[in-house]
Design a protein around this motif. Structure first.
Motif, PDB file in Angstrom:
ATOM      1  N   ARG A   1       7.517  -4.585   1.203  1.00  6.29           N
ATOM      2  CA  ARG A   1       8.211  -5.158   0.057  1.00  6.29           C
ATOM      3  C   ARG A   1       8.266  -4.113  -1.051  1.00  6.29           C
ATOM      4  NH1 ARG A   1       5.014  -8.690  -2.151  1.00  6.29           N
ATOM      5  NH2 ARG A   1       3.204  -8.261  -0.861  1.00  6.29           N
ATOM      6  N   ALA A   2       9.397  -3.994  -1.719  1.00  7.32           N
ATOM      7  CA  ALA A   2       9.518  -3.051  -2.842  1.00  7.32           C
ATOM      8  C   ALA A   2       8.993  -3.775  -4.079  1.00  7.32           C
ATOM      9  CB  ALA A   2      10.964  -2.635  -3.036  1.00  7.32           C
ATOM     10  N   THR A   3       7.841  -3.347  -4.563  1.00 10.48           N
ATOM     11  CA  THR A   3       7.159  -4.113  -5.599  1.00 10.48           C
ATOM     12  C   THR A   3       7.126  -3.395  -6.948  1.00 10.48           C
ATOM     13  OG1 THR A   3       5.050  -3.177  -4.853  1.00 10.48           O
ATOM     14  CG2 THR A   3       5.642  -5.327  -3.958  1.00 10.48           C
ATOM     15  N   VAL A   4       6.979  -4.219  -7.988  1.00 11.63           N
ATOM     16  CA  VAL A   4       6.655  -3.713  -9.322  1.00 11.63           C
ATOM     17  C   VAL A   4       5.166  -3.961  -9.539  1.00 11.63           C
ATOM     18  CG1 VAL A   4       8.913  -4.015 -10.373  1.00 11.63           C
ATOM     19  CG2 VAL A   4       7.361  -5.957 -10.324  1.00 11.63           C
TER      20      VAL A   4
ATOM     21  N   TYR B   1      -0.747  -0.585  -8.202  1.00  3.61           N
ATOM     22  CA  TYR B   1      -0.912  -1.544  -9.300  1.00  3.61           C
ATOM     23  C   TYR B   1      -2.366  -1.708  -9.718  1.00  3.61           C
ATOM     24  CZ  TYR B   1      -2.575  -4.581  -5.618  1.00  3.61           C
ATOM     25  OH  TYR B   1      -3.304  -5.104  -4.592  1.00  3.61           O
TER      26      TYR B   1
ATOM     27  N   TYR C   1      -2.813 -16.021  -5.948  1.00  2.00           N
ATOM     28  CA  TYR C   1      -1.775 -15.783  -4.924  1.00  2.00           C
ATOM     29  C   TYR C   1      -2.250 -16.275  -3.563  1.00  2.00           C
ATOM     30  CZ  TYR C   1       1.172 -13.150  -8.070  1.00  2.00           C
ATOM     31  OH  TYR C   1       2.012 -12.822  -9.096  1.00  2.00           O
TER      32      TYR C   1
ATOM     33  N   TRP D   1      14.007  -7.029  -6.398  1.00  2.00           N
ATOM     34  CA  TRP D   1      14.182  -6.921  -7.857  1.00  2.00           C
ATOM     35  C   TRP D   1      15.502  -6.239  -8.180  1.00  2.00           C
ATOM     36  CZ3 TRP D   1      11.030 -10.050 -10.046  1.00  2.00           C
ATOM     37  CH2 TRP D   1       9.726 -10.207  -9.584  1.00  2.00           C
TER      38      TRP D   1
ATOM     39  N   CYS E   1       5.757 -10.492 -13.627  1.00  2.00           N
ATOM     40  CA  CYS E   1       4.712  -9.990 -12.727  1.00  2.00           C
ATOM     41  C   CYS E   1       3.425  -9.587 -13.452  1.00  2.00           C
ATOM     42  CB  CYS E   1       5.261  -8.782 -11.960  1.00  2.00           C
ATOM     43  SG  CYS E   1       4.009  -8.021 -10.910  1.00  2.00           S
ATOM     44  N   PRO E   2       2.298 -10.183 -13.082  1.00  2.00           N
ATOM     45  CA  PRO E   2       1.049  -9.859 -13.770  1.00  2.00           C
ATOM     46  C   PRO E   2       0.603  -8.415 -13.538  1.00  2.00           C
ATOM     47  CG  PRO E   2       0.598 -11.186 -11.816  1.00  2.00           C
ATOM     48  CD  PRO E   2       2.090 -11.173 -12.001  1.00  2.00           C
TER      49      PRO E   2
ATOM     50  N   ASN F   1      -0.805  -0.391  -0.838  1.00  2.00           N
ATOM     51  CA  ASN F   1       0.145   0.357  -1.673  1.00  2.00           C
ATOM     52  C   ASN F   1       0.658   1.547  -0.887  1.00  2.00           C
ATOM     53  OD1 ASN F   1      -0.258  -1.226  -4.010  1.00  2.00           O
ATOM     54  ND2 ASN F   1      -2.238  -0.250  -4.233  1.00  2.00           N
TER      55      ASN F   1
ATOM     56  N   ARG G   1      -2.566  -9.200   1.274  1.00  2.00           N
ATOM     57  CA  ARG G   1      -1.607  -8.346   0.565  1.00  2.00           C
ATOM     58  C   ARG G   1      -1.421  -6.979   1.215  1.00  2.00           C
ATOM     59  NH1 ARG G   1       0.441  -8.769  -4.418  1.00  2.00           N
ATOM     60  NH2 ARG G   1      -0.748 -10.631  -4.925  1.00  2.00           N
ATOM     61  N   GLN G   2      -0.183  -6.512   1.255  1.00  2.00           N
ATOM     62  CA  GLN G   2       0.114  -5.203   1.842  1.00  2.00           C
ATOM     63  C   GLN G   2      -0.573  -4.079   1.056  1.00  2.00           C
ATOM     64  OE1 GLN G   2       4.387  -4.565   1.503  1.00  2.00           O
ATOM     65  NE2 GLN G   2       4.346  -4.552  -0.726  1.00  2.00           N
TER      66      GLN G   2
ATOM     67  N   ASN H   1       2.881   3.372  -6.863  1.00  2.40           N
ATOM     68  CA  ASN H   1       2.976   1.917  -7.058  1.00  2.40           C
ATOM     69  C   ASN H   1       1.592   1.279  -6.901  1.00  2.40           C
ATOM     70  OD1 ASN H   1       2.659   1.956  -4.246  1.00  2.40           O
ATOM     71  ND2 ASN H   1       4.013   0.209  -3.920  1.00  2.40           N
TER      72      ASN H   1
ATOM     73  N   ARG I   1       7.931 -14.186   4.122  1.00  2.00           N
ATOM     74  CA  ARG I   1       8.221 -12.794   3.811  1.00  2.00           C
ATOM     75  C   ARG I   1       6.950 -12.082   3.354  1.00  2.00           C
ATOM     76  NH1 ARG I   1       8.758 -12.088  -1.321  1.00  2.00           N
ATOM     77  NH2 ARG I   1      10.018 -10.213  -1.095  1.00  2.00           N
ATOM     78  N   TYR I   2       5.852 -12.821   3.301  1.00  2.00           N
ATOM     79  CA  TYR I   2       4.585 -12.239   2.884  1.00  2.00           C
ATOM     80  C   TYR I   2       3.703 -11.929   4.078  1.00  2.00           C
ATOM     81  CZ  TYR I   2       6.085 -13.488  -1.728  1.00  2.00           C
ATOM     82  OH  TYR I   2       6.808 -13.573  -2.884  1.00  2.00           O
TER      83      TYR I   2
END
Ligand SMILES: N[C@@H](CCC(=O)N[C@@H](CS)C(=O)NCC(=O)O)C(=O)O
Length: 329
Positions: A121-124, A140, A187, A89, A56-57, A28, A25-26, A138, A14-15
């Protein structure tokens, strides 16, 4: 998503995985800056809600900055369950399983409100404008810098400057390195789908940790005697190292506690308001270990011993005064 990145059907990942098996990594999706310029997100008390999960860091950084700067008084916080479901989430820690302010069950609902065509992906962390219920930022990587700069009018009295003007270029450069070689390197080791890519990430990570160990043998924090944005970024990875990355992500040349300076530095920060009081080791453990793909029987590791985070650290040798010595006990 980068040009190179593909979702490999064979591995059903899924990554975002490249052809050589590396995690890429996708991008933002929501990056509008906060500020007073045209098209920027207005800096306004009570308008936004920061959504996070304690595991989540990238999200934890925001909460540490909020506590240190006092922004938790003007930006509300919603907390998802640290164990991500197959639908992403979920706000199952809240009564009725719904975020009390936004009325959503899953984070993905706030992403869909902002962009019905969003397929990532819906991320925090995700910042939601409460007036619309839409995710507005988002990013980060940059969020802490907004909290530290344009949100300054809402800082609590006496809040430290985590991003001092005279150090910004150096902080930015170190943050870039920390991202590639520490924060994201764990990661990349953990999600790699080839031996070569795993080893590359592992080597980069431990080479950088060795350098940081050396840097921290000469000064209390990354930039001397003051805590900066970079310390927040390094801390969140260190706090997850022995409990998750060392085992789950195979980042196991050695543990955090085997590096005398990094370990004492991590304990020092943990014992500083904003750091340890926002670190939930149980949530971190559950979030990383109870991944169904990796752990089909859902067995939760008992160790490691976490009480050692409260033991005395030796960092006051760089800046100790009688008062600080007492605080460090
Ligand atoms: N927004 C960034 C980084 C933030 C991030 O990776 N957050 C993780 C938790 S630490 C997340 O929310 N993952 C959700 C998922 O993979 O579905 C990204 O898209 O890669």
């Amino acid at each position: 998503m980068s040009d190179l990145a593909i979702k490999t059907a064979a591995s059903e990942s899924r990554y975002e995985i490249t052809k050589s098996g590396a995690f890429a990594r996708q991008q933002n999706r929501f990056t509008t800056p906060f500020g007073s310029g045209a098209g920027e997100l207005p800096v306004e008390a009570g308008r936004y809600r920061l959504l996070w999960a304690r595991v989540c860091p990238w999200a934890h950084r925001q909460i540490i900055a909020f506590k240190i700067l006092g922004l938790d008084e003007v930006i509300s916080v919603g907390t998802a369950n640290p164990v991500r479901t197959s639908q992403g989430w979920e706000f199952s820690l809240d009564p009725q399983g719904v975020d009390p302010v936004l009325g959503i069950r899953f984070l993905s609902e706030a992403y869909a409100k902002a962009d019905p065509d969003y397929t990532g992906r819906a991320t925090v962390p995700a910042v939601v404008d409460i007036t619309t219920g839409k995710v507005v930022n988002n990013d980060y990587f940059k969020l802490t810098n907004y909290w530290e700069t344009v949100w300054a009018p809402f800082h609590k009295q006496g809040a430290p400057d985590l991003y001092p003007q005279e150090l910004r270029a150096e902080i930015d450069a170190l943050n870039e390195t920390l991202f590639h070689e520490v924060n994201n390197a764990v990661y990349k080791a953990g999600f790699a789908q080839s031996q070569t890519e795993y080893e590359k990430a592992y080597d980069v990570l431990f080479a950088r940790l060795d350098q940081l160990e050396d840097r921290l043998s000469r000064q209390r924090y990354l930039f001397g005697n003051r805590i900066t944005d970079s310390d927040i970024r390094l801390y969140v990875t260190l706090a997850r190292f022995d409990i998750a990355y060392h085992t789950v992500f195979k980042a196991n040349r050695n543990r955090l506690i085997d590096f005398p300076n990094l370990w004492n530095y991590a304990k020092d920060l943990y014992q500083t308001p904003g750091f340890g009081d926002t670190t939930d080791f149980d949530a971190i453990k559950r979030g990383y270990h109870l991944n169904r793909g990796r752990n089909p029987y859902q067995i939760l590791a008992l160790g490691p011993d976490l009480s050692i985070w409260n033991e005395r650290h030796d960092r006051l040798r760089f800046s100790g005064t009688a008062k600080e010595e007492a605080h460090g006990v």
